[in-house]
Design a protein around this motif. Sequence first.
Motif, PDB file in Angstrom:
ATOM      1  N   ALA A 155      24.164  28.158   1.105  1.00 32.73           N
ATOM      2  CA  ALA A 155      24.420  27.765  -0.025  1.00 32.73           C
ATOM      3  C   ALA A 155      24.493  27.127  -0.315  1.00 32.73           C
ATOM      4  N   THR A 156      24.542  26.440   0.259  1.00 32.48           N
ATOM      5  CA  THR A 156      24.597  24.691   0.482  1.00 32.48           C
ATOM      6  C   THR A 156      23.840  23.744   0.996  1.00 32.48           C
ATOM      7  N   ALA A 157      23.432  24.631   1.881  1.00 28.27           N
ATOM      8  CA  ALA A 157      22.696  22.479   2.263  1.00 28.27           C
ATOM      9  C   ALA A 157      20.835  23.280   1.627  1.00 28.27           C
ATOM     10  N   PRO A 158      19.403  21.721   1.949  1.00 27.75           N
ATOM     11  CA  PRO A 158      18.786  22.208   1.347  1.00 27.75           C
ATOM     12  C   PRO A 158      17.521  23.581   1.628  1.00 27.75           C
ATOM     13  N   PHE A 159      16.854  23.495   1.678  1.00 28.02           N
ATOM     14  CA  PHE A 159      15.725  24.618   1.636  1.00 28.02           C
ATOM     15  C   PHE A 159      15.217  24.179   2.334  1.00 28.02           C
ATOM     16  N   GLU A 160      14.353  23.187   2.641  1.00 27.82           N
ATOM     17  CA  GLU A 160      13.384  22.829   3.917  1.00 27.82           C
ATOM     18  C   GLU A 160      14.924  22.584   5.254  1.00 27.82           C
ATOM     19  N   ALA A 161      15.095  22.578   5.215  1.00 27.99           N
ATOM     20  CA  ALA A 161      16.141  22.492   5.959  1.00 27.99           C
ATOM     21  C   ALA A 161      16.554  24.287   6.626  1.00 27.99           C
ATOM     22  N   MET A 162      16.317  24.702   6.617  1.00 25.68           N
ATOM     23  CA  MET A 162      17.040  26.075   5.981  1.00 25.68           C
ATOM     24  C   MET A 162      15.970  26.760   6.953  1.00 25.68           C
TER      25      MET A 162
ATOM     26  N   ASN B  39      13.055  25.058   7.717  1.00 26.75           N
ATOM     27  CA  ASN B  39      12.486  24.655   9.408  1.00 26.75           C
ATOM     28  C   ASN B  39      13.605  25.161  10.937  1.00 26.75           C
ATOM     29  N   PHE B  40      14.956  25.459  10.119  1.00 24.53           N
ATOM     30  CA  PHE B  40      15.987  25.828  11.366  1.00 24.53           C
ATOM     31  C   PHE B  40      15.635  26.997  11.453  1.00 24.53           C
ATOM     32  N   ILE B  41      14.659  28.222  10.652  1.00 25.96           N
ATOM     33  CA  ILE B  41      14.768  29.811  11.010  1.00 25.96           C
ATOM     34  C   ILE B  41      13.477  29.256  12.259  1.00 25.96           C
ATOM     35  N   ASP B  42      12.572  28.265  11.143  1.00 27.45           N
ATOM     36  CA  ASP B  42      11.343  28.961  11.951  1.00 27.45           C
ATOM     37  C   ASP B  42      11.258  28.387  13.364  1.00 27.45           C
ATOM     38  N   GLY B  43      12.349  27.449  13.930  1.00 30.96           N
ATOM     39  CA  GLY B  43      12.421  26.288  14.820  1.00 30.96           C
ATOM     40  C   GLY B  43      13.645  27.870  16.267  1.00 30.96           C
ATOM     41  N   ILE B  44      13.841  28.648  15.550  1.00 32.53           N
ATOM     42  CA  ILE B  44      14.557  29.817  16.179  1.00 32.53           C
ATOM     43  C   ILE B  44      13.800  30.678  16.439  1.00 32.53           C
ATOM     44  N   PHE B  45      13.208  31.099  15.267  1.00 33.92           N
ATOM     45  CA  PHE B  45      12.220  32.342  15.392  1.00 33.92           C
ATOM     46  C   PHE B  45      11.164  31.987  17.021  1.00 33.92           C
TER      47      PHE B  45
ATOM     48  N   GLU C  14      20.894  14.561   4.814  1.00 36.06           N
ATOM     49  CA  GLU C  14      19.526  13.937   5.220  1.00 36.06           C
ATOM     50  C   GLU C  14      19.463  13.840   6.769  1.00 36.06           C
ATOM     51  N   TYR C  15      20.131  13.998   7.432  1.00 32.68           N
ATOM     52  CA  TYR C  15      20.179  13.947   8.863  1.00 32.68           C
ATOM     53  C   TYR C  15      19.856  15.387   9.540  1.00 32.68           C
ATOM     54  N   ILE C  16      20.928  16.473   8.508  1.00 27.74           N
ATOM     55  CA  ILE C  16      20.123  17.614   8.799  1.00 27.74           C
ATOM     56  C   ILE C  16      18.630  18.047   9.028  1.00 27.74           C
ATOM     57  N   ASN C  17      18.488  17.372   7.589  1.00 24.44           N
ATOM     58  CA  ASN C  17      17.158  18.316   7.351  1.00 24.44           C
ATOM     59  C   ASN C  17      16.048  17.289   8.416  1.00 24.44           C
ATOM     60  N   GLU C  18      16.092  16.741   8.513  1.00 24.54           N
ATOM     61  CA  GLU C  18      15.634  15.819   9.883  1.00 24.54           C
ATOM     62  C   GLU C  18      15.147  15.979  11.169  1.00 24.54           C
ATOM     63  N   PHE C  19      17.323  16.428  11.440  1.00 25.53           N
ATOM     64  CA  PHE C  19      16.881  17.318  13.062  1.00 25.53           C
ATOM     65  C   PHE C  19      16.332  18.208  12.586  1.00 25.53           C
ATOM     66  N   ALA C  20      16.491  19.900  11.519  1.00 27.79           N
ATOM     67  CA  ALA C  20      15.685  20.148  11.473  1.00 27.79           C
ATOM     68  C   ALA C  20      14.071  20.826  11.423  1.00 27.79           C
ATOM     69  N   SER C  21      13.378  19.462  11.179  1.00 24.29           N
ATOM     70  CA  SER C  21      12.237  19.655  10.566  1.00 24.29           C
ATOM     71  C   SER C  21      11.344  19.674  11.712  1.00 24.29           C
ATOM     72  N   LYS C  22      12.412  18.342  12.650  1.00 24.66           N
ATOM     73  CA  LYS C  22      11.672  18.274  14.315  1.00 24.66           C
ATOM     74  C   LYS C  22      11.290  18.430  15.093  1.00 24.66           C
ATOM     75  N   PHE C  23      13.172  19.960  14.828  1.00 22.75           N
ATOM     76  CA  PHE C  23      13.294  21.545  15.631  1.00 22.75           C
ATOM     77  C   PHE C  23      12.137  22.052  15.893  1.00 22.75           C
ATOM     78  N   SER C  24      11.787  22.075  13.983  1.00 25.48           N
ATOM     79  CA  SER C  24      10.526  23.149  14.224  1.00 25.48           C
ATOM     80  C   SER C  24       8.791  22.200  13.984  1.00 25.48           C
ATOM     81  N   SER C  25       9.174  21.223  14.655  1.00 24.11           N
ATOM     82  CA  SER C  25       7.494  21.100  15.044  1.00 24.11           C
ATOM     83  C   SER C  25       7.264  21.213  16.728  1.00 24.11           C
ATOM     84  N   LEU C  26       8.401  21.561  16.815  1.00 25.39           N
ATOM     85  CA  LEU C  26       8.696  20.859  17.977  1.00 25.39           C
ATOM     86  C   LEU C  26       8.026  21.690  18.795  1.00 25.39           C
TER      87      LEU C  26
END
Length: 457
Positions: free
Chosen positions: A410-417, A419-425, A2-14
Amino acid sequence: MEYINEFASKFSSLAWGIPLLVLLIGGGLYLLIVSKFLPFRFFGHAIQVLRGKYDNPNDLGEISHFKALTTALSSTIGMGNIAGVALAISVGGPGAMFWMWVSAIVGMSTKFFTSTLAIMYRGKDSNGDLQGGPMYFITEGLGKNWKFLAIMFSFFGMLGALPVVNVNQLKQAINDIILIPKGVEVSLGSNLIIAAVLVIFTSIVILGGLKRISNIASKMVPSMVILYFILVLIILGINYTEVPKYFLLIFTDAFEANFIKGDAVFGGMLGALILLGIKRGAFSNEAGIGTAPMAHGAAKTNEPVREGLVAMLGPVIDTLIVCTLTALAILVTGVWETTSDNGVTLTASAFQNAMPGYGQYLLMICVFIFSISSLFSYAYYGTKCTSFLIGADKKHYYNYLYILSIILAATAPFEAMINFIDGIFAFMAIPTMLATIIMAPRVVKEIKAYKQRMKNS
């Protein structure tokens, strides 16, 4: 998790704020205008270059125009078109597709400029080999004072090239299409087995280098695009009465934003829809992100403009054709309204709806090939960024990080992945677009010189 999910979501929207939108779309429009709408005027010539009319085996570089385009396309045609479009529609409704089109049309000029620069300013890595890509056109074209942008691009490029969305969606497809219907319980253990198989497969290929990557991609990608194309046309044929209605809905909903879920942006839901479409468009065709110039920078050519023209065909094939077909398949079958599925599973539902019993298995074949071919190209991009940062002799260390990320994805939720790539891009696009806008007048000069050489030849 859940923490990974939230961090990735904030990172992407920032990362995806108004400045980035202005840089990608505003910058792309600026490039369209200064080139006097070159992508549209030179479209026929670009097709001739792609067909090999001007190929010269003695030119500098590693691979042909066609192989450079298929290597670049093998990373962009894939999950961006199958999972990315499904995500855009499940979150934003039909109107999201319209804004993906806008990003592709503008992206044609961005791809043209970035890939032309990748040939104009090729640099040498620490081994003395000729290389292309944003980190080289920044250092060679703008000089030492701008090296921080090249380092920024390369650092985020290493992370952006990790195949986390591809692997995640391939795992989801295997689970939802093959394992769950057969009564297999999906668990961390089964996901780790999928990851292990992918690790073995990927290791064999990525350790073989670019020649092997481009050879495999140039054979696999065109045949899969054709198969995918035929399957979607069958779906549209079965539901042909619905096609005009939904095609029109893409246009009307683009400005009404009746189906979007989520928070308002720029003070309204329309803002949220535009942002979603541009973001998913960037994920699908990668225009302005800077990955494609790394593949096009390796092309055998002494004419930068030619490679730019070949590169600009990418968003046409990728977003205007393949993404539109996926969107229509999801819309006409109605699965976007009747299921809560997301990503690749939503596309699989559309295939299953139109071709019960076998549709989702045919999609599975396409998904598998698209994902695997993307794994190869991304590994190539990541090692290029690594060799720029720490030297070509150490680039093989990147492969270990790459293989580790397959297990994480392969073991993490789709939304986290995603959002992470969106932010990095987003952080890859900043140095790529800034350098391209600064050097745009040089490309315009090169276009004029190229036209003159064509007249004289």
